[in-house]
Design a protein around this motif. Sequence first.
Motif, short mmCIF file in Angstrom:
data_model
loop_
_atom_site.label_atom_id
_atom_site.label_comp_id
_atom_site.label_asym_id
_atom_site.label_seq_id
_atom_site.Cartn_x
_atom_site.Cartn_y
_atom_site.Cartn_z
N ASP A 24 45.64 50.85 35.91
CA ASP A 24 45.34 51.05 37.34
C ASP A 24 44.37 49.99 37.86
OD1 ASP A 24 45.59 52.65 39.81
OD2 ASP A 24 43.45 53.03 39.46
N GLU A 25 43.35 49.64 37.04
CA GLU A 25 42.41 48.59 37.47
C GLU A 25 43.12 47.25 37.61
OE1 GLU A 25 38.05 49.68 35.80
OE2 GLU A 25 39.62 49.52 34.26
N LEU A 26 44.03 46.95 36.68
CA LEU A 26 44.78 45.70 36.79
C LEU A 26 45.69 45.71 38.01
CD1 LEU A 26 45.77 45.01 33.06
CD2 LEU A 26 43.85 44.06 34.36
N LEU A 27 46.29 46.86 38.30
CA LEU A 27 47.13 46.98 39.50
C LEU A 27 46.32 46.73 40.76
CD1 LEU A 27 49.34 50.07 38.57
CD2 LEU A 27 50.14 47.72 38.95
N GLN A 28 45.08 47.18 40.79
CA GLN A 28 44.21 46.94 41.96
C GLN A 28 43.95 45.45 42.14
OE1 GLN A 28 40.70 49.48 41.85
NE2 GLN A 28 41.92 51.10 40.92
N LEU A 29 43.78 44.71 41.05
CA LEU A 29 43.56 43.27 41.15
C LEU A 29 44.80 42.58 41.72
CD1 LEU A 29 41.77 42.47 37.75
CD2 LEU A 29 40.77 43.25 39.90
N VAL A 30 45.97 42.96 41.19
CA VAL A 30 47.22 42.34 41.66
C VAL A 30 47.52 42.76 43.09
CG1 VAL A 30 49.72 42.20 41.28
CG2 VAL A 30 48.15 42.09 39.33
N ASP A 31 47.17 43.98 43.45
CA ASP A 31 47.42 44.45 44.82
C ASP A 31 46.68 43.60 45.83
OD1 ASP A 31 48.65 46.18 46.70
OD2 ASP A 31 46.80 47.37 46.82
N GLN A 43 56.48 33.80 47.92
CA GLN A 43 55.96 34.84 47.02
C GLN A 43 56.74 34.91 45.69
OE1 GLN A 43 55.14 38.53 49.29
NE2 GLN A 43 55.79 37.34 51.08
N PRO A 44 56.78 33.79 44.94
CA PRO A 44 57.56 33.77 43.70
C PRO A 44 56.80 34.28 42.47
CG PRO A 44 56.62 31.62 44.05
CD PRO A 44 56.20 32.48 45.24
N LEU A 45 55.54 34.67 42.63
CA LEU A 45 54.75 35.04 41.46
C LEU A 45 54.96 36.49 41.06
CD1 LEU A 45 51.46 33.11 42.28
CD2 LEU A 45 53.49 32.33 41.02
N ARG A 46 54.99 36.71 39.74
CA ARG A 46 55.12 38.03 39.15
C ARG A 46 54.01 38.17 38.11
NH1 ARG A 46 57.66 37.69 43.05
NH2 ARG A 46 59.88 38.07 43.37
N TYR A 47 53.69 39.40 37.72
CA TYR A 47 52.50 39.64 36.91
C TYR A 47 52.81 40.55 35.72
CZ TYR A 47 50.67 37.90 41.29
OH TYR A 47 50.45 37.13 42.40
N TYR A 48 52.51 40.06 34.54
CA TYR A 48 52.61 40.87 33.34
C TYR A 48 51.22 41.44 33.06
CZ TYR A 48 53.60 42.30 28.55
OH TYR A 48 53.76 43.04 27.40
N LEU A 49 51.12 42.75 33.00
CA LEU A 49 49.84 43.42 32.79
C LEU A 49 49.72 43.89 31.34
CD1 LEU A 49 49.79 45.64 36.02
CD2 LEU A 49 49.10 43.26 35.75
N ALA A 108 44.81 33.89 41.25
CA ALA A 108 43.90 34.05 40.10
C ALA A 108 42.46 34.21 40.59
CB ALA A 108 44.03 32.87 39.15
N GLN A 109 42.02 33.35 41.51
CA GLN A 109 40.65 33.45 42.01
C GLN A 109 40.45 34.77 42.75
OE1 GLN A 109 38.14 31.39 41.32
NE2 GLN A 109 36.77 32.76 42.38
N THR A 110 41.43 35.20 43.50
CA THR A 110 41.32 36.48 44.21
C THR A 110 41.15 37.63 43.22
OG1 THR A 110 42.62 35.64 46.07
CG2 THR A 110 42.51 38.05 45.81
N MET A 111 41.96 37.63 42.16
CA MET A 111 41.84 38.70 41.16
C MET A 111 40.47 38.69 40.49
SD MET A 111 45.64 39.03 39.47
CE MET A 111 45.76 37.35 38.90
N LEU A 112 39.95 37.50 40.20
CA LEU A 112 38.64 37.41 39.54
C LEU A 112 37.52 37.87 40.46
CD1 LEU A 112 39.06 34.14 37.47
CD2 LEU A 112 39.06 36.51 36.65
N LEU A 113 37.62 37.59 41.75
CA LEU A 113 36.60 38.06 42.69
C LEU A 113 36.63 39.58 42.81
CD1 LEU A 113 36.83 35.31 45.44
CD2 LEU A 113 34.95 35.68 43.82
N VAL A 114 37.82 40.16 42.83
CA VAL A 114 37.95 41.61 42.87
C VAL A 114 37.39 42.21 41.57
CG1 VAL A 114 39.56 43.55 43.01
CG2 VAL A 114 39.90 41.56 44.47
N ALA A 115 37.66 41.55 40.46
CA ALA A 115 37.14 42.03 39.17
C ALA A 115 35.61 42.08 39.20
CB ALA A 115 37.63 41.13 38.03
N VAL A 116 34.98 41.03 39.71
CA VAL A 116 33.52 40.99 39.79
C VAL A 116 33.00 42.13 40.66
CG1 VAL A 116 31.55 39.67 40.67
CG2 VAL A 116 33.28 38.55 39.29
N GLU A 117 33.68 42.38 41.76
CA GLU A 117 33.29 43.47 42.66
C GLU A 117 33.32 44.82 41.93
OE1 GLU A 117 34.34 44.36 47.23
OE2 GLU A 117 36.05 44.54 45.87
#
Length: 191
Positions: A24-31, A43-49, A108-117
């Motif tokens: 769920d935390e990983l889904l929040q980052l990708v969301d 929007q060609p990117l896909r994410y393996y969690l 990637a940068q967006t996900m890392l900023l959300v992770a820090v938050e």
Amino acid sequence: MIRDLVEKSRSYRGYDQSRRVSRDELLQLVDCARLTPSSVNRQPLRYYLACTPEQTAKIQPLTHWARALQPIQLPHPGHCPPAFIIICQDTNVDSSLQRYQRDVGIVAQTMLLVAVEKGLGGCMIGNFSPAEVAKALDLKPNLVPMLVVAIGKPDETIILTEVKNDDTNYYRDENDVHYVPKRRLEDLIIN
């Protein structure tokens, strides 16, 4: 507030493995990442969690960390990330891998900023074999791994310092504190 997040968002190479990261935390980052701009909005990117020990055990040995610090092995044993997000490009959407490099960096940068938050951190890992990762994860041929992003609770100290003598190499001291030299603002402005 965004500056605080940027300052805390470092390339962490040591994690508290007792702090698991949920799907769920990983889904929040990708969301959050999916809302970012995309070249021509394709929007060609896909994410393996990956957040189970079995999944992360497949990925960790395929990644190579902190080349500038060789021969130090990072992450240190017992400090590996408890989760990964593999950013892939779906070549069925667009086969030009180079065209979407910017998109990969933005998400990637967006996900890392959300992770820090959320009290987490991470590291973008570009030193890996896309073919080996795709094989290990049994990805469909149209999904090309573009970047590996480690996620977890940081378990190391990173200090930003000023670049001296034009040396931007990061380094560690005898206490394993990680130092990252950054150029001064006045040295970056053209005019």
